[in-house]
Scaffold this active site. Structure first.
Site, PDB file in Angstrom:
ATOM      1  N   ASP A 145      -5.928   0.183   3.048  1.00  0.00           N
ATOM      2  CA  ASP A 145      -6.953  -0.837   2.796  1.00  0.00           C
ATOM      3  C   ASP A 145      -6.867  -1.349   1.366  1.00  0.00           C
ATOM      4  O   ASP A 145      -7.536  -2.320   1.015  1.00  0.00           O
ATOM      5  CB  ASP A 145      -8.353  -0.281   3.074  1.00  0.00           C
ATOM      6  CG  ASP A 145      -8.713  -0.434   4.546  1.00  0.00           C
ATOM      7  OD1 ASP A 145      -7.899  -0.975   5.302  1.00  0.00           O
ATOM      8  OD2 ASP A 145      -9.818  -0.005   4.944  1.00  0.00           O
ATOM      9  N   ASP A 167      -7.503  -0.270  15.372  1.00  0.00           N
ATOM     10  CA  ASP A 167      -8.025   0.490  14.236  1.00  0.00           C
ATOM     11  C   ASP A 167      -8.612   1.831  14.684  1.00  0.00           C
ATOM     12  O   ASP A 167      -8.895   2.048  15.876  1.00  0.00           O
ATOM     13  CB  ASP A 167      -9.106  -0.349  13.537  1.00  0.00           C
ATOM     14  CG  ASP A 167      -9.126  -0.135  12.028  1.00  0.00           C
ATOM     15  OD1 ASP A 167      -8.678   0.926  11.578  1.00  0.00           O
ATOM     16  OD2 ASP A 167      -9.610  -1.035  11.318  1.00  0.00           O
TER      17      ASP A 167
HETATM   18  C1  GLA Z   1     -10.630  -0.867   8.486  1.00  0.00           C
HETATM   19  C2  GLA Z   1      -9.283  -1.544   8.360  1.00  0.00           C
HETATM   20  C3  GLA Z   1      -9.438  -2.883   7.708  1.00  0.00           C
HETATM   21  C4  GLA Z   1     -10.394  -3.734   8.521  1.00  0.00           C
HETATM   22  C5  GLA Z   1     -11.721  -3.007   8.696  1.00  0.00           C
HETATM   23  C6  GLA Z   1     -12.613  -3.737   9.658  1.00  0.00           C
HETATM   24  O1  GLA Z   1     -11.139  -0.529   7.240  1.00  0.00           O
HETATM   25  O2  GLA Z   1      -8.387  -0.741   7.663  1.00  0.00           O
HETATM   26  O3  GLA Z   1      -8.196  -3.528   7.582  1.00  0.00           O
HETATM   27  O4  GLA Z   1      -9.802  -4.008   9.767  1.00  0.00           O
HETATM   28  O5  GLA Z   1     -11.541  -1.694   9.192  1.00  0.00           O
HETATM   29  O6  GLA Z   1     -13.813  -3.104   9.849  1.00  0.00           O
END
Ligand code: GLA
Length: 685
Positions: A496, A433
């Site tokens: 997301d 990420d």
């Molecule tokens: C980001 C990612 C999510 C998740 C969160 C965890 O927002 O896009 O899928 O992994 O971080 O903190």
């Protein structure tokens, strides 16, 4: 001299004339190449006596006021870089042009090569002179924009709401899409298309440029007053970022250029095919991801229970998302301390991984290696490892700072931390990420976002070449999806947003560049945590069906009926994914149309799925005809509807010609809001 390069069905012709300019004579269907523009510039009233125009590798100072190939100067002598006449040559299946500044010793070389129907353009700067050269900007590619282009299409969006098409009319001047954030961003990134008015998925002319680069970029089109126009694609340099020392070479990011006479689907196919050829071909297991099921509340016992439930639904890979490492209970601490939390996982990850494997799944782990929390052991020990303004407060984002990956000590620390996890545990997958932009991407007062991007690519490669792991690239969802990072990773988290209605839009727009099997598409909770919408399980399953399928919700919250729908969808998916993941995504409806109609057509054209998604209540009670696309006109297909609930599982529809299905269509509209239909087509003749 005229040189021609052939792609699958596209051709490029470059021509060098007696006055030594290099003209871009043709980039379009090979069958129409006789329509190539004749080389040479016209002498216009009130203009330079030696006619000038946008030949390839143009410069300023002779009356041309468009975009120059390069803007740079020698730091010692203050002399500006001025390229001499370029030279054109062919080398096997590539064309090259090269030009040189004899005074400063800077050489610029560009190579054009087809990958299928995507023209890949790469440019390298080579400093053979004596004094340093400071770069202000340098184009990776600078082709002319076609005369027919009168609209510019990019995408607009933000976190959790990516993928809105942005069209504007373009008759003069400059339209620019800039990425300053250090990641491509949620607004479509380094992709820009030109169209003629009225062009759509299956009609009209398009030309799309995509820059394979995950850092700051500039994509632009500019029309000069004489009517000539240029397309610019380049890595954006921060002031003072690039000083080429004698002997240094700089590779600029590659540009992928595609053209279509018959709509955006042709562009999608060319770009997807080219990007596929850069990556690994993988069987893609059904995911279960813990994030929207548990957020930070992950424990050994809770995850073992989740894993068993997920396996029961058909999941094949369990990905433990954020919250597993030392002290991490919310987004305010611990990034950088990549050791297992002793409270949540008192026995390490071993018991969970064993349970995951016993349930028949692989294990994957979330990490955010580029970041560090100010409240972490690693930051307390190495406050000098982060990017920031000298002597000024460090601007945090999601409570975190950015590590300077270009520092060898940082890259080694991350490699060793990740290696320790991979050595100690059977982890076959990493979700990587990156939850904030780079501001500032600075060390010692010098901004270096490009060094950060290149260091990231090196670190990803170092991990993949030492361990048999697959890597998913995520940047708060769709903040970093481009062909640059696609070479170094295996999958993307598209957004997301797990709301299935938003996802239809997002997967469509991201799928223009990235092949659908590389885009994580998960069945989320209902009501959706971000939008509050309640969406039936069948609609959520069908939305995920045209990507890399996964589940991102607590199975304990699904009703028995929902579970049955999900299980059946996963069975369909598993039995068809091999051809689906090598097939082509074809849009039969335009962005925003209701119903949304898409097809996944196998590479050999022998079968396809058509998916028809009705978002809102139709205006009319009688079912409207739904036209398909991407089929072979003179083939015949047997159509069977796949039902996600009830009996029978398969409903025969009938046999029809490809021409009929595309021109007339059938009454396939699901008719009710938030419902979808999945039709399997098999070629019979
Ligand atoms: C980001 C990612 C999510 C998740 C969160 C965890 O927002 O896009 O899928 O992994 O971080 O903190």
């Amino acid at each position: 001299m005229k040189l021609k390069l052939d792609g699958h069905s596209t051709a490029l012709i470059l021509e060098q004339t007696d006055d030594d300019d290099i003209h871009w004579s043709w980039f379009g269907p090979a069958s129409l190449a006789e329509m190539a523009t004749p080389a040479g510039f016209q002498r216009l009233p009130a203009s330079p006596d030696q006619p000038v125009g946008p030949s390839l590798m143009p410069g300023h100072g002779r009356g041309f006021h468009g975009i120059a190939q390069i803007e740079a100067f020698c730091a010692t002598t203050r002399r500006r870089v001025q390229l001499g006449q370029p030279e054109l040559r062919q080398n096997g299946d590539a064309l090259h042009i090269a030009a040189r500044d004899d005074h400063l010793g800077l050489e610029v070389g560009t190579t054009f090569k087809f990958q299928g129907d995507a023209l890949v353009i790469t440019t390298t700067l080579n400093h053979t002179g004596q004094s340093p050269i400071d770069l202000i900007r340098a184009a990776s590619a600078l082709p002319p924009a076609p005369d027919w282009a009168n609209e510019v299409v990019t995408h607009a969006g933000a976190w959790g709401r990516e993928g809105y098409e942005a069209r504007r009319s373009w008759t003069t001047g400059r339209v620019e899409q800039l990425g300053r954030g250090g990641r491509p961003g949620f607004d479509g990134g380094p992709t820009l298309s030109l169209t003629e008015a009225g062009a759509g998925e299956n009609r009209g002319r398009w030309l799309t440029a995509h820059l394979a680069w995950s850092g700051p970029f500039r994509m632009a089109v500019e029309k000069a007053t004489d009517g000539s126009a240029q397309i610019l694609a380049e890595r954006r340099f921060a002031p003072g970022e690039i000083r080429l020392e004698p002997g240094e070479e700089l590779d600029l990011p590659a540009v992928m250029l595609t053209v279509s006479e018959s709509g955006l689907n042709t562009i999608r196919r060319a770009l997807n095919t080219a990007i596929r050829s850069m990556g690994r071909s993988l069987v893609r297991p059904v995911h279960f991801n813990t994030w929207e099921a548990r957020y930070f509340d992950v424990t050994e016992a809770g995850c073992i229970a989740l894993a068993q439930d997920a396996a029961g639904l058909g999941a094949e890979r369990f990905v433990l998302d954020d919250g597993w490492f030392k002290g991490r209970r919310n987004d305010q601490t611990s990034l950088g301390d990549w050791t297992v939390d002793p409270v949540q996982f008192p026995n390490g990850l071993g018991p969970l991984i064993t349970a995951v494997q016993q349930a028949g799944m692989e294990f994957g782990l979330w990490l955010e290696p580029e970041m560090v929390s100010p409240d972490s052991d690693v930051y307390r020990a190495h406050p000098d490892w982060v990017l920031g303004w000298p002597q000024e407060p460090l601007p945090t984002g999601r409570n975190q700072l950015v590590l300077d990956l270009a520092l060898p000590a940082v890259a080694d620390y991350l490699f060793e931390s990740i290696s320790a996890l991979l050595d100690a545990n059977e982890i076959s997958y990493l979700k990587w990420d990156c939850n904030r932009d780079l501001y500032p991407a600075m060390r010692d007062g010098i901004e270096r976002p490009g060094a950060q991007t290149k260091a990231l690519y090196r670190l990803l490669d170092r991990i993949r070449s030492n361990y048999p792991v697959e890597i998913e690239s995520c940047a708060s969802g769709g903040g970093r999806i481009d062909a640059g990072i696609a070479r170094h990773t295996d999958r993307f988290w598209a957004s997301d947003a797990t709301d299935a209605i938003d996802r239809l839009r997002i997967q469509r727009s991201t799928g223009l560049i990235m092949p659908h099997e590389r885009l994580g598409a998960h069945v989320g909770p209902s009501p959706n945590p971000m939008t509050g919408r309640q969406i039936p399980m069948s609609f959520r399953v069908l939305t995920a069906f045209f990507g890399h399928f996964g589940i991102e919700a607590d199975p304990g919250h699904f009703s028995p009926d929902e579970k049955a729908v999900l299980q059946r969808g996963i069975e369909f998916y598993k039995s068809h994914r091999n051809w689906m993941h090598e097939g082509q995504l074809v849009m039969a409806s335009e962005p925003g149309d209701d119903p949304d109609v898409q097809l996944l057509v196998s590479d050999d054209g022998a079968r396809a799925f058509a998916r028809v998604m009705r978002i809102d209540t139709p205006k009319r009670p009688l079912p409207s005809r739904v036209r398909l696309a991407g089929l072979t006109a003179d083939a015949r297909y047997n159509l069977v509807e796949y039902a996600l609930a009830g009996d029978p599982v398969e409903w025969p529809i009938g046999e029809y010609s490809g021409a009929g299905l595309m021109a007339e269509g059938l009454a396939l509209d699901p008719g009710r809001a938030l419902s979808g239909r999945l039709i399997y087509l098999e070629r019979t003749a």
